[in-house]
Design a protein around this motif. Structure first.
Motif, mmCIF file in Angstrom:
data_model
loop_
_atom_site.group_PDB
_atom_site.id
_atom_site.type_symbol
_atom_site.label_atom_id
_atom_site.label_comp_id
_atom_site.label_asym_id
_atom_site.label_seq_id
_atom_site.Cartn_x
_atom_site.Cartn_y
_atom_site.Cartn_z
ATOM 1 N N MET A 14 0.813 -1.216 0.000
ATOM 2 C CA MET A 14 0.000 0.000 0.000
ATOM 3 C C MET A 14 0.848 1.268 0.000
ATOM 4 S SD MET A 14 -2.851 -1.617 0.014
ATOM 5 C CE MET A 14 -4.151 -0.425 0.299
ATOM 6 N N LYS A 15 2.073 1.204 -0.550
ATOM 7 C CA LYS A 15 2.942 2.378 -0.588
ATOM 8 C C LYS A 15 3.467 2.589 -2.005
ATOM 9 C CE LYS A 15 4.635 1.878 4.179
ATOM 10 N NZ LYS A 15 5.833 1.664 5.030
ATOM 11 N N TYR A 16 3.508 3.840 -2.424
ATOM 12 C CA TYR A 16 4.102 4.128 -3.723
ATOM 13 C C TYR A 16 5.610 4.262 -3.554
ATOM 14 C CZ TYR A 16 5.245 9.024 -2.750
ATOM 15 O OH TYR A 16 5.817 10.158 -2.260
ATOM 16 N N ARG A 17 6.331 4.148 -4.668
ATOM 17 C CA ARG A 17 7.779 4.336 -4.645
ATOM 18 C C ARG A 17 8.201 5.007 -5.948
ATOM 19 N NH1 ARG A 17 6.873 -0.978 -6.017
ATOM 20 N NH2 ARG A 17 8.128 -1.870 -7.715
ATOM 21 N N VAL A 18 9.329 5.660 -5.926
ATOM 22 C CA VAL A 18 9.884 6.333 -7.094
ATOM 23 C C VAL A 18 11.195 5.651 -7.446
ATOM 24 C CG1 VAL A 18 10.728 8.496 -8.055
ATOM 25 C CG2 VAL A 18 8.782 8.511 -6.473
ATOM 26 N N VAL A 19 11.297 5.188 -8.688
ATOM 27 C CA VAL A 19 12.475 4.436 -9.128
ATOM 28 C C VAL A 19 13.179 5.219 -10.238
ATOM 29 C CG1 VAL A 19 13.315 2.253 -10.077
ATOM 30 C CG2 VAL A 19 11.278 2.277 -8.611
ATOM 31 N N PRO A 20 14.456 5.582 -10.052
ATOM 32 C CA PRO A 20 15.218 6.210 -11.142
ATOM 33 C C PRO A 20 15.415 5.210 -12.284
ATOM 34 C CG PRO A 20 16.283 6.568 -9.018
ATOM 35 C CD PRO A 20 15.233 5.531 -8.798
ATOM 36 N N MET A 21 15.383 5.701 -13.514
ATOM 37 C CA MET A 21 15.532 4.833 -14.679
ATOM 38 C C MET A 21 16.996 4.693 -15.072
ATOM 39 S SD MET A 21 12.510 5.987 -17.284
ATOM 40 C CE MET A 21 11.999 7.608 -16.714
ATOM 41 N N THR A 22 17.351 3.535 -15.583
ATOM 42 C CA THR A 22 18.634 3.394 -16.248
ATOM 43 C C THR A 22 18.542 4.127 -17.594
ATOM 44 O OG1 THR A 22 17.964 1.354 -17.359
ATOM 45 C CG2 THR A 22 19.008 1.133 -15.193
ATOM 46 N N LYS A 23 19.678 4.445 -18.166
ATOM 47 C CA LYS A 23 19.670 5.149 -19.450
ATOM 48 C C LYS A 23 19.002 4.307 -20.532
ATOM 49 C CE LYS A 23 23.792 7.932 -18.513
ATOM 50 N NZ LYS A 23 25.195 8.245 -18.917
ATOM 51 N N ARG A 24 19.241 2.997 -20.476
ATOM 52 C CA ARG A 24 18.656 2.112 -21.479
ATOM 53 C C ARG A 24 17.134 2.070 -21.362
ATOM 54 N NH1 ARG A 24 21.185 -3.831 -22.082
ATOM 55 N NH2 ARG A 24 20.774 -3.858 -19.836
ATOM 56 N N LEU A 25 16.631 2.008 -20.147
ATOM 57 C CA LEU A 25 15.181 2.004 -19.942
ATOM 58 C C LEU A 25 14.578 3.348 -20.332
ATOM 59 C CD1 LEU A 25 12.535 0.828 -18.922
ATOM 60 C CD2 LEU A 25 13.235 1.396 -16.582
ATOM 61 N N GLN A 26 15.264 4.415 -20.004
ATOM 62 C CA GLN A 26 14.775 5.754 -20.349
ATOM 63 C C GLN A 26 14.669 5.914 -21.866
ATOM 64 O OE1 GLN A 26 17.147 8.827 -18.591
ATOM 65 N NE2 GLN A 26 15.690 10.455 -19.025
ATOM 66 N N GLN A 27 15.646 5.420 -22.590
ATOM 67 C CA GLN A 27 15.613 5.504 -24.049
ATOM 68 C C GLN A 27 14.501 4.645 -24.630
ATOM 69 O OE1 GLN A 27 19.586 4.338 -25.117
ATOM 70 N NE2 GLN A 27 20.517 6.279 -24.438
ATOM 71 N N ALA A 28 14.294 3.468 -24.066
ATOM 72 C CA ALA A 28 13.238 2.578 -24.557
ATOM 73 C C ALA A 28 11.859 3.175 -24.331
ATOM 74 C CB ALA A 28 13.352 1.220 -23.871
ATOM 75 N N LEU A 29 11.645 3.810 -23.174
ATOM 76 C CA LEU A 29 10.354 4.447 -22.895
ATOM 77 C C LEU A 29 10.139 5.671 -23.785
ATOM 78 C CD1 LEU A 29 10.258 4.132 -19.002
ATOM 79 C CD2 LEU A 29 8.527 3.248 -20.578
ATOM 80 N N ALA A 30 11.204 6.418 -24.053
ATOM 81 C CA ALA A 30 11.080 7.596 -24.917
ATOM 82 C C ALA A 30 10.731 7.194 -26.341
ATOM 83 C CB ALA A 30 12.379 8.392 -24.891
ATOM 84 N N ALA A 31 11.261 6.059 -26.784
ATOM 85 C CA ALA A 31 11.005 5.609 -28.155
ATOM 86 C C ALA A 31 9.646 4.930 -28.302
ATOM 87 C CB ALA A 31 12.106 4.642 -28.589
ATOM 88 N N HIS A 32 9.067 4.508 -27.175
ATOM 89 C CA HIS A 32 7.797 3.773 -27.223
ATOM 90 C C HIS A 32 6.627 4.760 -27.129
ATOM 91 C CE1 HIS A 32 5.109 0.374 -26.761
ATOM 92 N NE2 HIS A 32 4.596 0.913 -25.661
ATOM 93 N N ARG A 33 6.128 5.165 -28.274
ATOM 94 C CA ARG A 33 5.030 6.150 -28.322
ATOM 95 C C ARG A 33 3.821 5.544 -29.027
ATOM 96 N NH1 ARG A 33 6.833 11.095 -26.839
ATOM 97 N NH2 ARG A 33 9.101 11.421 -26.784
ATOM 98 N N HIS A 34 2.646 5.859 -28.507
ATOM 99 C CA HIS A 34 1.404 5.381 -29.133
ATOM 100 C C HIS A 34 0.259 6.274 -28.673
ATOM 101 C CE1 HIS A 34 -0.009 3.761 -25.297
ATOM 102 N NE2 HIS A 34 1.192 3.242 -25.130
ATOM 103 N N LEU A 35 -0.890 6.108 -29.308
ATOM 104 C CA LEU A 35 -2.083 6.891 -28.964
ATOM 105 C C LEU A 35 -3.230 5.978 -28.549
ATOM 106 C CD1 LEU A 35 -1.946 9.483 -31.906
ATOM 107 C CD2 LEU A 35 -1.189 9.810 -29.542
ATOM 108 N N ARG A 36 -2.894 4.821 -28.026
ATOM 109 C CA ARG A 36 -3.924 3.830 -27.708
ATOM 110 C C ARG A 36 -4.598 4.076 -26.363
ATOM 111 N NH1 ARG A 36 -0.374 -1.338 -29.863
ATOM 112 N NH2 ARG A 36 -1.007 -1.204 -32.060
#
Length: 380
Positions: A248-270
């Motif tokens: 029942m607690k939220y957390r904040v996780v820093p991204m690795t550079k590889r994950l950050q790049q993958a999320l930036a490249a993953h775009r959609h309008l669904r």
């Protein structure tokens, strides 16, 4: 003797069991004698002795024999109220409620369904252990824990005066968590990228951010801060039901550079979620399992489709690279530090540095000489 153990046949199961019996011969003031023999509602010596005192007081007060208390419900009759009025009312997670229902339906009701909640004893604990003698300790512990919670709920609502017996849990063998080593994980990331960008993202969210399956399913674009390189994990989904994360607690996780790049490249309008199927529907546990199995097979690894190994990999790699236990606990969202400590044996650097202290003989001799000097004080 007013309180004793007797062997009786259980009308519900037909088996012969031992019961604590209260047997009182009471002399009334008018000279009338009365014998009262009752099975103690609390099946222990102390409970039977307490019940005997209650019966004697009722005989003295002249209240014995009046309106009888409502008998304790049977387990099978209490199941529905337990799920709806206890588990759901206390906002337990849907996955936990489903587990309790499965345990009751598959194990406890078939074994103890006709038993009244005030009649459980140590013999029932052994009977339950015998049912799972070929299974792991965790399988028995799940059933024993559910039954303990049921009895506590019944006591809380006044259905029983006391919990008649607390089922003890078995010690579990602590096994080493399975995870991918550094090479295997790189093979998996590479293979996932060749399969589908979404599968690569799935592997990275588990292996480089430590997200659980339900957290990956419920992850939304609004939870991803690409500028700061942070992921906020605050919800989970299980069979279409969205709840808070485990603990029942939220957390904040820093991204690795590889994950950050993958999320930036993953775009959609669904929609608001990060991952969707080709049909534009939100992903499910089965979909993620199939995606994972594809990546594992392509990487030449055992294709189980299991996702939790990615979370083990995340925690294990952090420990192996020297992260502190408190950092791993915060990043993984472990509620209990003992869970985190299960990975710390992989932090070989710390243990090796500790052993090297034994090799540093010069420091040891210096400390020894100092101790000797401090102790060798002469008085003149």
């Amino acid at each position: 003797m007013s309180v004793r153990l007797e062997r009786r046949r259980d009308s519900a199961t037909g088996t012969v069991r031992q019961f604590w019996i209260v047997d009182i011969n009471f002399d009334h003031p008018d000279g009338r004698q009365e014998r009262v023999r009752k099975v103690s509602p609390l099946q222990s010596k102390r409970g039977a002795e307490q019940y005997e005192r209650q019966l004697r007081q009722a005989l003295l007060d002249g209240t014995y024999g009046g309106e009888e208390a409502e008998p304790a419900p049977k387990l099978k009759d209490f199941e529905s109220d337990f799920i709806s009025k206890y588990c759901e009312a206390n906002k337990q997670k849907p996955s936990g409620i489903d587990t309790k229902q499965a345990v009751l339906r598959n194990h406890l009701i078939p074994l103890f369904g006709d038993r009244r909640l005030d009649s459980f004893s140590a013999a029932d604990e052994d009977q339950l252990k015998a049912r799972f003698k070929g299974s792991s300790a965790s399988t028995y512990n799940n059933s024993a824990s559910v039954l303990n919670v049921v009895l506590k709920a019944a006591q809380r609502w006044g259905k029983i005066t006391h919990v008649p017996h607390r089922f003890q849990l078995l010690k579990r063998e602590k096994s080493r968590p399975k995870f991918y080593d550094f090479d295997e994980f790189e093979w998996l990331v590479e293979a996932a990228g060749k399969c589908d960008a979404r599968i690569e993202l799935l592997v990275l969210l588990g292996g480089e951010a430590g997200l659980r399956r339900g957290e990956i399913i419920a992850l939304e674009r609004a939870d991803v801060d690409l500028r700061r390189g942070l992921i906020t994990v605050e919800r989970s989904e299980w069979k279409g039901k969205v709840t808070a994360t485990k603990g029942m607690k939220y957390r904040v996780v820093p991204m690795t550079k590889r994950l950050q790049q993958a999320l930036a490249a993953h775009r959609h309008l669904r929609g608001p979620r990060v991952l969707y199927t080709d049909a534009g529907e939100t992903v499910t546990a089965k979909v993620l399992q199939k995606w994972m199995a594809r990546a594992q097979q392509r990487a030449g690894l055992r294709a189980t489709g299991a996702l939790h190994i990615m979370r083990h990999t995340f925690c294990s790699h952090l420990a192996m690279r020297g992260a502190t236990a408190i950092s791993i606990q915060q990043l993984a969202g472990h509620e209990n530090m003992q869970t985190t400590l299960g990975y710390m044996h992989l932090a070989k650097g710390e243990t090796e540095r500790a052993i090297r202290l034994l090799d540093d003989r010069s420091a040891a001799l210096a400390n020894g000489n100092m101790a000797a000097t401090e102790g060798d004080v002469s008085v003149k």
